[in-house]
Design a protein around this motif. Sequence first.
Motif, short mmCIF file in Angstrom:
data_model
loop_
_atom_site.label_atom_id
_atom_site.label_comp_id
_atom_site.label_asym_id
_atom_site.label_seq_id
_atom_site.Cartn_x
_atom_site.Cartn_y
_atom_site.Cartn_z
N VAL A 166 0.86 -1.18 0.00
CA VAL A 166 0.00 0.00 0.00
C VAL A 166 0.89 1.23 0.00
O VAL A 166 2.02 1.21 0.49
N LEU A 167 0.36 2.31 -0.57
CA LEU A 167 1.05 3.60 -0.64
C LEU A 167 0.24 4.61 0.15
O LEU A 167 -0.98 4.69 -0.01
N THR A 168 0.89 5.37 1.00
CA THR A 168 0.19 6.36 1.82
C THR A 168 0.28 7.75 1.20
O THR A 168 1.09 8.00 0.30
N SER A 169 -0.53 8.65 1.72
CA SER A 169 -0.58 10.01 1.19
C SER A 169 0.73 10.77 1.37
O SER A 169 0.98 11.74 0.66
N ASP A 170 1.55 10.34 2.32
CA ASP A 170 2.84 11.01 2.52
C ASP A 170 3.99 10.31 1.81
O ASP A 170 5.16 10.57 2.08
N GLY A 171 3.65 9.41 0.85
CA GLY A 171 4.67 8.82 0.00
C GLY A 171 5.41 7.64 0.59
O GLY A 171 6.49 7.30 0.11
N VAL A 208 5.26 7.84 -5.47
CA VAL A 208 4.03 8.34 -6.09
C VAL A 208 3.25 7.25 -6.81
O VAL A 208 2.11 7.48 -7.22
N ASN A 209 3.84 6.07 -6.98
CA ASN A 209 3.16 4.99 -7.71
C ASN A 209 3.78 3.66 -7.31
O ASN A 209 5.00 3.57 -7.14
N ALA A 219 8.32 0.64 -7.20
CA ALA A 219 7.89 1.95 -6.70
C ALA A 219 8.52 3.04 -7.55
O ALA A 219 9.71 3.00 -7.85
N VAL A 220 7.69 4.01 -7.95
CA VAL A 220 8.17 5.19 -8.66
C VAL A 220 8.17 6.35 -7.67
O VAL A 220 7.17 6.57 -6.97
N VAL A 221 9.28 7.08 -7.58
CA VAL A 221 9.35 8.21 -6.66
C VAL A 221 9.14 9.51 -7.41
O VAL A 221 9.12 9.54 -8.64
N ASN A 222 8.95 10.58 -6.67
CA ASN A 222 8.55 11.86 -7.29
C ASN A 222 9.63 12.47 -8.17
O ASN A 222 9.36 13.41 -8.92
N THR A 223 10.85 11.95 -8.11
CA THR A 223 11.91 12.43 -9.01
C THR A 223 11.95 11.64 -10.32
O THR A 223 12.78 11.92 -11.17
N GLY A 224 11.07 10.66 -10.45
CA GLY A 224 11.02 9.87 -11.68
C GLY A 224 11.88 8.63 -11.66
O GLY A 224 11.96 7.91 -12.66
N GLU A 225 12.54 8.34 -10.54
CA GLU A 225 13.34 7.13 -10.43
C GLU A 225 12.46 5.93 -10.10
O GLU A 225 11.37 6.09 -9.51
N VAL A 226 12.92 4.74 -10.47
CA VAL A 226 12.17 3.52 -10.19
C VAL A 226 13.00 2.62 -9.27
O VAL A 226 14.18 2.36 -9.54
#
Length: 573
Positions: A166-171, A208-209, A219-226
Amino acid sequence: MEEELSLSCGESGKPVGATPSSLKMLDVGKWPIFSLCSEEELQLIRQACVFGSAGNEVLYTTVNDEIFVLGTNCCGCLGLGDVQSTIEPRRLESLNGKKIACLSYGSGPHIVLATTEGEVFTWGHNAYSQLGNGTTNHGLVPCHISTNLSNKQVTEVACGSYHSLVLTSDGEVFAWGYNNSGQVGSGSTANQLIPRRVTGCLQNKVVVNIACGQMCSMAVVNTGEVYVWGYNGNGQLGLGSSGNQPTPCRIAALQGIRVQRVACGYAHTLVLTDEGQVYAWGANSYGQLGTGNKSNQSYPAPVVVEKDSSCCRQPSPCPTPDFPSAARCSRIIEIAACHSAHTSAAKTQGGHVYMWGQCRGQSVTLPHLTHFSCTDDVFACFATPAVSWRLLSVEPDDHLTVAESLKREFDNPNTADLKFLVDGKYIYAHKVLLKIRCEHFRSSLEDNEDDIVEMSEFSYPVYRAFLEYLYTDSISLSPEEAVGLLDLATFYRENRLKKLCQQTIKQGICEENAIALLSAAVKYDAQDLEEFCFRFCINHLTVVTQTSGFAEMDHDLLKNFISKASRVGAFKN
């Protein structure tokens, strides 16, 4: 060989339902199980997810926010409190009053559901603790999972065959369940009975995903890294090896590429970049990577989706030389995969849907243009089993919200008390709304009793789009026209509109116009767009430097471009 595990159902890389479908009306008729529902029942459905070993189980919600289930009920996965199959829809009473935000499922099957309030409920198969309730007993009814999640709001869920994320609202990412290959990301191979935060390389990252393959996690992070972890026997982690990974590891081969979304099939992975490109890696025995062969890939490989044939057949001229329409045809806006299947799908900005991989028993090794309007139909008609890759969802259209009512009143001469004269055409508006929504109008209309305002600084399409934005919070301009709106947004200091313009302009970038867009970004101090255009130019440097735009580049801009490109190593041999 892809590792064998008995499959009963599966789930997507952007697991089922993490993003609701944007269908105007919910058409579930392509899934055979819905033939058990009456026409009246089908008209009431607003959300639906088909799962099971043969697409033989379904959960759906109605306009009345009631949740119904139907099907074989393997391991109690319908949540009814028993294991009896049902050929007629039965109401899921235990979730009465809950609204579904997202839903995912595993191979048992087990179900993980998040509500619009961020709560998590699980039920179904639990031999590997994939329900996260601290036991290995099958869950016959939905169980609220609060351990380590009590103060968290869950926004996205994903299931592998027997593990859950699961992914939370705070990333933050939490994982539990089967961990024989490190898919929980704890650093060991012991099963995880309750939710545990995935840390390591993700400790200080904002995710973020999320997505799950059969026994791997992404997992994809907000900088676009996987970041990836878990089973890697087919190279599905994209690390260039086949060794399992017990903790998150960044995919170094994607350095310099900003990923927006990830989707996982049974043993292959797809990602979508911010430039609308698709990369794939992992198992390829059915051509599910779309590379034209059946060889596995342990590194990300670009997937070349052909330009939409309908665009290429029609010789309609481009709106401006800077924006060739063909360049926009093959931009991908959506990718789809499901961990129970070896099928891949994608949708272009032009609305065309492609599929490849295992399609009704055939191996399709290159993206094939379909006649579908959405990727969901690919999985309904061609995937094995025929399951949903996400939660299908549509809002009822019989009730207008306040926002929808305001949208309808834009440019309505019957209710307007103000009209703008632009390029000889009228645009109708409402003073009170403009004053509420825009600081510029708050001051300019304060003591103005005129009912006509002449506007000559901006074109009719641009100014109309601006006024429409004040009513709708969105823009509906082509990428080339959005440059003019960016000018207006900068002039009126509308920062949110400025961000929307930048997002739209990005969708129209190509080698021919990249320098022109870079110049516009610098002119209007659009830093996000400037960085995007610069990276695009660097990634396509050979072609960009041969364009007329580069030859006519402003001297100062050229000087700064060369200096910055040099600093990032663009001119190294």
